[in-house]
Design an enzyme around this catalytic site. Structure first.
Site, short mmCIF file in Angstrom:
data_model
loop_
_atom_site.label_atom_id
_atom_site.label_comp_id
_atom_site.label_asym_id
_atom_site.label_seq_id
_atom_site.Cartn_x
_atom_site.Cartn_y
_atom_site.Cartn_z
N SER A 109 0.78 -1.23 0.00
CA SER A 109 0.00 0.00 0.00
C SER A 109 0.81 1.28 0.00
O SER A 109 0.25 2.37 -0.13
CB SER A 109 -0.96 0.01 1.19
N PHE A 169 -11.57 -13.44 -2.18
CA PHE A 169 -10.14 -13.23 -2.00
C PHE A 169 -9.61 -13.91 -0.74
O PHE A 169 -8.50 -13.63 -0.29
CB PHE A 169 -9.82 -11.73 -1.97
N SER A 214 -10.05 1.40 2.49
CA SER A 214 -10.65 0.65 1.40
C SER A 214 -9.77 0.70 0.16
O SER A 214 -9.54 1.78 -0.41
CB SER A 214 -12.04 1.19 1.06
N GLY A 350 3.05 -0.60 4.02
CA GLY A 350 2.70 -1.39 2.86
C GLY A 350 2.76 -2.87 3.17
O GLY A 350 3.81 -3.37 3.58
#
Length: 402
Positions: A109, A169, A214, A350
């Site tokens: 991320s 997922f 999100s 991340g």
């Protein structure tokens, strides 16, 4: 992006925590006077002498000591010079190759900060407005788009369902995990398909009323960049950030499942031994988390961003405008505030499949801290996480007076 754990069964869940010229978005840095530059170099050299490198090296070893990580990397940079860099653990369990400070890793991320920077450059160019409705730029793409602003996508106050929370997922048993290993990890997904997954769920709350992380928000921002510029989000990150800054070891892949160059490999711990999960199709993450980089490149990126070389003062101020809402009280526009004993740092964590990292820069743009690890044995994860958290503070404050 995708995490793994071991219990009675294997579980893999997708959690992607998880027309201008080439350098059009770069704001030139002011040239320092010769005397000022010499003073700055002297100050950094003095700071470097005060940094306890042995203690930081020990901090990296503590991250891998419990078995909760196979490798850990770190770097502290100030005023353009590396004060410390290090590595601990093993990059490749098959060959036994040790981890090296230069190794690449999936940044998860932290990709969002690159994407947010491009969006804010487009805001500065008056091609997008932060308070524009999403519907204005992406008509019919997302339900309720007329009531969701670009700003709300950037700071996760849109209320849109996080597509990676969908059961599609999650791989909740050994059989489905084997399906992921043999088939699903190679699947290519379009941005529209990922948005459609989110559209199959109710929103968390009305736009702007709360905060919920999100990944769907950044999938839409990737689509927005494409619609506005006529180029993919990867191409825009490349031409606006990667090339101008010379980030030669940073890539934003499309379908390529590999991590190029020397890199730490990712594993999941099974009763039968480690299973290599380094390779997978990054379209599962896209603009929400597909990036690959190094500690050196991420430090250079944070220096340029917080030092005002990528955004003007107004856009950088917007990026640091936090929501003040719930768990996202410290979250701005693709940038999160991290308080430390040595002042506030800004950056992003991340998490990817088998990788976990953090990139930070102080408020002045002078100091940067980048750390990465490869989570492994679930039994050792709590100790590895605690050591990693302690190392963040130690690296932020190294050579400084708390």
């Amino acid at each position: 992006m995708v995490g793994t754990s071991r219990g009675g069964a294997v579980r893999v869940a997708a959690v992607v925590l998880a027309g201008a010229g080439l350098a059009a978005g770069v704001v030139p840095a002011a040239n320092a006077q010769d005397t000022g530059a010499a003073t700055a170099v002297s100050a950094v050299a003095d700071q470097a002498r005060r940094v306890d490198r042995a203690a930081l090296d020990a901090g990296l070893r503590a991250v891998v000591a419990s078995g909760g990580a196979t490798a850990a990397l770190g770097r502290v940079r100030e005023d353009g010079r590396t004060l410390w860099k290090g590595a601990a653990g093993t990059a490749d369990l098959t060959t036994g190759a040790p981890a090296a400070a230069r190794d690449r890793f999936r940044i998860g991320s932290a990709t969002k900060t690159f994407v947010a920077t491009v969006v804010l450059q487009l805001v500065a160019e008056h091609r997008i407005g932060l308070d524009d409705p999403v519907e204005t730029h992406l008509p019919g793409v997302v339900r309720g788009g007329a009531g969701i602003s670009v700003r709300q996508l950037l700071n996760h106050t849109s209320g849109l369902y996080n597509y990676t929370s969908d059961p599609a997922f999650a791989y909740a048993d050994d059989a489905s995990f084997q399906t992921w290993l043999s088939t699903d990890r190679w699947k290519s997904r379009t941005l529209a398909e990922l948005v459609a997954v989110a559209e199959g769920h109710p929103v968390y709350f009305p736009p702007g009323q709360d905060w919920h992380y999100s990944n769907t928000d950044y999938i839409l921002l990737g689509m927005l960049i494409g619609k506005t510029t006529g180029r993919s989000w990867q191409q825009e990150v490349e031409r606006r950030i990667i090339r101008p800054l010379g980030l030669s070891e940073t890539t934003m892949p499309e379908n390529d499942p590999t991590v190029p160059g020397d890199h730490t490999r990712a594993y999941v711990s099974l009763p039968s031994g480690p299973v290599d999960i380094t390779l997978f199709n990054p379209t599962i993450a896209g603009p929400a988390g597909a990036g690959i980089s190094t500690t050196a490149d991420l430090a250079a990126f944070m220096s340029a961003l917080l030092g005002g070389r990528l955004l003007g003062p107004a856009e950088l101020a917007e990026m640091k405008r936090t929501t003040g809402l719930g768990r996202g009280a410290d979250y701005g526009l693709g940038l999160e505030r991290t308080p430390t004993p040595c002042g506030d740092f800004w950056g992003h964590r991340g998490d990817s499949l088998g990788y976990s990292s953090i990139m930070l820069g102080d408020d002045t743009g002078r100091r940067q801290v980048v750390l990465s690890r490869n989570p492994y044995d679930p039994a050792g994860l709590p100790a590895a996480e605690a050591a990693f958290t302690s190392l963040v503070t130690a690296a932020a404050c190294a050579g400084r007076t708390a």
